[in-house]
Design a protein around this motif. Structure first.
Motif, short mmCIF file in Angstrom:
data_model
loop_
_atom_site.label_atom_id
_atom_site.label_comp_id
_atom_site.label_asym_id
_atom_site.label_seq_id
_atom_site.Cartn_x
_atom_site.Cartn_y
_atom_site.Cartn_z
N SER A 1 15.32 -10.33 1.42
CA SER A 1 13.97 -9.92 0.89
C SER A 1 13.33 -11.36 0.90
CB SER A 1 13.91 -8.97 -0.15
OG SER A 1 14.52 -7.97 -0.02
N GLN A 2 13.98 -12.41 -0.05
CA GLN A 2 13.27 -13.63 -0.15
C GLN A 2 12.86 -14.08 1.02
OE1 GLN A 2 15.61 -15.95 -2.88
NE2 GLN A 2 16.26 -14.44 -4.16
N GLY B 1 10.70 -2.96 12.74
CA GLY B 1 11.84 -3.50 11.71
C GLY B 1 11.53 -4.29 10.62
N PHE B 2 10.66 -4.77 10.80
CA PHE B 2 9.89 -5.76 9.31
C PHE B 2 9.51 -4.70 8.42
CE2 PHE B 2 10.22 -9.22 12.37
CZ PHE B 2 10.90 -10.01 11.49
N ILE B 3 8.57 -3.75 9.01
CA ILE B 3 8.10 -2.60 8.01
C ILE B 3 9.27 -1.84 7.44
CG2 ILE B 3 6.74 -0.71 8.08
CD1 ILE B 3 4.88 -1.82 10.58
N PHE B 4 10.29 -1.54 8.09
CA PHE B 4 11.41 -0.84 7.74
C PHE B 4 11.99 -1.38 6.77
CE2 PHE B 4 15.87 0.67 7.61
CZ PHE B 4 15.51 2.18 7.63
N THR B 5 12.32 -2.77 6.93
CA THR B 5 13.09 -3.85 5.92
C THR B 5 12.10 -3.84 4.46
OG1 THR B 5 14.12 -4.80 7.70
CG2 THR B 5 14.00 -5.88 5.50
N LEU B 6 11.13 -3.94 4.68
CA LEU B 6 10.19 -3.63 3.42
C LEU B 6 10.38 -2.64 2.89
CD1 LEU B 6 7.82 -4.77 1.49
CD2 LEU B 6 6.28 -4.08 3.12
N ALA B 7 10.31 -1.48 3.38
CA ALA B 7 10.34 -0.04 2.80
C ALA B 7 11.78 0.03 2.06
CB ALA B 7 10.04 1.02 3.60
N ASP B 8 12.85 -0.09 2.82
CA ASP B 8 14.22 -0.43 2.38
C ASP B 8 14.51 -1.15 1.25
OD1 ASP B 8 16.94 0.48 2.73
OD2 ASP B 8 17.37 -1.36 3.67
N SER B 9 14.04 -2.49 1.02
CA SER B 9 14.07 -3.32 0.05
C SER B 9 13.35 -2.57 -1.32
CB SER B 9 13.57 -4.54 0.19
OG SER B 9 14.35 -5.36 1.24
N THR B 10 12.31 -2.09 -1.10
CA THR B 10 11.62 -1.51 -2.17
C THR B 10 12.34 -0.20 -2.67
OG1 THR B 10 9.44 -1.99 -1.14
CG2 THR B 10 9.33 -0.30 -2.70
N PHE B 11 12.82 0.44 -1.82
CA PHE B 11 13.87 1.73 -1.90
C PHE B 11 15.06 1.29 -3.03
CE2 PHE B 11 17.43 4.22 0.29
CZ PHE B 11 17.67 4.99 -0.73
N HIS C 1 14.90 7.57 6.85
CA HIS C 1 13.93 8.13 7.86
C HIS C 1 12.53 7.56 7.71
CE1 HIS C 1 12.21 10.54 11.07
NE2 HIS C 1 11.18 10.60 10.39
N ILE C 2 11.94 6.92 8.73
CA ILE C 2 10.60 6.30 8.67
C ILE C 2 9.87 6.93 9.85
CG2 ILE C 2 11.20 4.29 10.18
CD1 ILE C 2 9.35 2.75 8.19
N ASP C 3 8.60 6.82 9.54
CA ASP C 3 7.58 7.35 10.37
C ASP C 3 6.63 6.23 10.43
OD1 ASP C 3 8.30 10.26 11.12
OD2 ASP C 3 8.10 10.71 9.30
N PHE C 4 6.32 5.84 11.50
CA PHE C 4 5.42 4.57 11.48
C PHE C 4 3.84 5.52 12.00
CE2 PHE C 4 9.09 2.68 12.92
CZ PHE C 4 9.27 1.62 11.82
N LEU C 5 2.84 5.06 11.27
CA LEU C 5 1.70 6.05 11.34
C LEU C 5 0.31 4.94 11.88
CD1 LEU C 5 1.69 7.92 7.99
CD2 LEU C 5 2.42 8.62 10.47
N GLU D 1 -3.77 -3.70 3.46
CA GLU D 1 -4.58 -4.06 2.41
C GLU D 1 -5.67 -3.36 2.22
OE1 GLU D 1 -5.57 -7.97 4.24
OE2 GLU D 1 -3.99 -8.87 3.31
N ASN D 2 -6.20 -2.44 3.29
CA ASN D 2 -7.20 -1.61 2.97
C ASN D 2 -6.92 -0.30 2.66
OD1 ASN D 2 -6.07 -0.33 5.06
ND2 ASN D 2 -7.75 -0.51 6.63
N GLY D 3 -5.70 -0.12 2.24
CA GLY D 3 -5.13 1.17 1.42
C GLY D 3 -4.58 2.15 2.61
N GLN D 4 -4.77 1.81 3.88
CA GLN D 4 -4.47 2.66 5.06
C GLN D 4 -2.89 2.97 5.05
OE1 GLN D 4 -5.08 1.04 9.06
NE2 GLN D 4 -4.89 3.29 9.77
N THR D 5 -2.22 3.92 5.30
CA THR D 5 -0.94 4.25 5.14
C THR D 5 -0.40 3.65 6.56
OG1 THR D 5 -1.03 6.09 3.81
CG2 THR D 5 0.93 5.95 5.18
N ILE D 6 0.36 2.95 6.47
CA ILE D 6 1.15 2.18 7.61
C ILE D 6 2.54 3.04 8.11
CG2 ILE D 6 2.14 0.11 8.82
CD1 ILE D 6 -0.71 -0.03 8.07
N ALA D 7 3.13 3.40 6.85
CA ALA D 7 4.49 4.16 7.18
C ALA D 7 4.94 4.83 6.05
CB ALA D 7 5.65 2.93 7.49
N LEU D 8 5.66 5.85 6.29
CA LEU D 8 6.31 6.77 5.33
C LEU D 8 7.57 6.78 5.41
CD1 LEU D 8 3.93 9.95 5.53
CD2 LEU D 8 3.88 8.47 3.94
N PHE D 9 8.38 6.53 4.40
CA PHE D 9 10.09 6.56 4.53
C PHE D 9 10.33 7.07 3.67
CE2 PHE D 9 13.59 4.12 2.94
CZ PHE D 9 14.30 3.35 3.61
#
Length: 155
Positions: free
Chosen positions: A27-28, A62-72, A89-93, A125-133
């Motif tokens: 993550s770092q 994969g980077f979006i998934f990793t961000l979500a996974d680290s937050t999880f 599970h992830i959905d890319f929107l 940054e604009n609040g748009q949902t990028i992915a749901l995990f």
């Protein structure tokens, strides 16, 4: 699920976060920044660098998934009980763009016995949902902070 007004639980979540972050080179290395952690909750941000974009010139999934996974991981370990992912599970929107800071927010939905369910929303940054995990957690033996103390003693 913890009482959000429990100061001791909040202090513990912050201590666990510091212990985990000190060992989380992945993550770092991706430039993530912890913005908030509470019992069963975390928010982490990551700026999309040039080396994170794919052939379509958007952030590689994969980077979006990793961000979500680290937050999880930070949310479900906030109680100082070693907890790992058992499924996710992830959905890319929508695409993340180079230079954009993405923020993931993890919310605990269920915690019973050794298992938990967490929903993570990644936003641009604009609040748009990028992915749901959705992550399912499983508690294993040990404690996060005790693991750090054991590693320090072995070194």
């Amino acid at each position: 699920m913890a009482d959000p007004h429990d100061n001791a639980a909040q202090v513990l979540a912050e201590q666990v976060t510091q212990a985990m972050w000190s060992r989380d080179r992945a993550s770092q290395g991706m430039g993530m920044e912890i913005r908030e952690v509470r019992p069963g909750y975390a928010r982490i941000a990551m700026k999309v660098r040039g080396d994170m974009v794919n052939g379509h010139h958007i952030c590689h999934g994969g980077f979006i998934f990793t961000l979500a996974d680290s937050t999880f991981a930070f949310a479900c370990n906030s109680y100082n009980r070693n907890t790992v992912a058992s499924a996710c599970h992830i959905d890319f929107l929508a695409p993340g763009k180079e230079g954009e800071t993405l923020e993931a927010e993890a919310v605990e939905r269920s915690l019973a016995g050794r298992t938990g369910v967490y929903d993570i929303t990644v936003r641009g940054e604009n609040g748009q949902t990028i992915a749901l995990f959705r992550g399912k957690s499983y508690r294993i033996a040990g404690e996060v902070i005790a693991g750090l103390q054991q590693a320090d003693q072995a070194a």
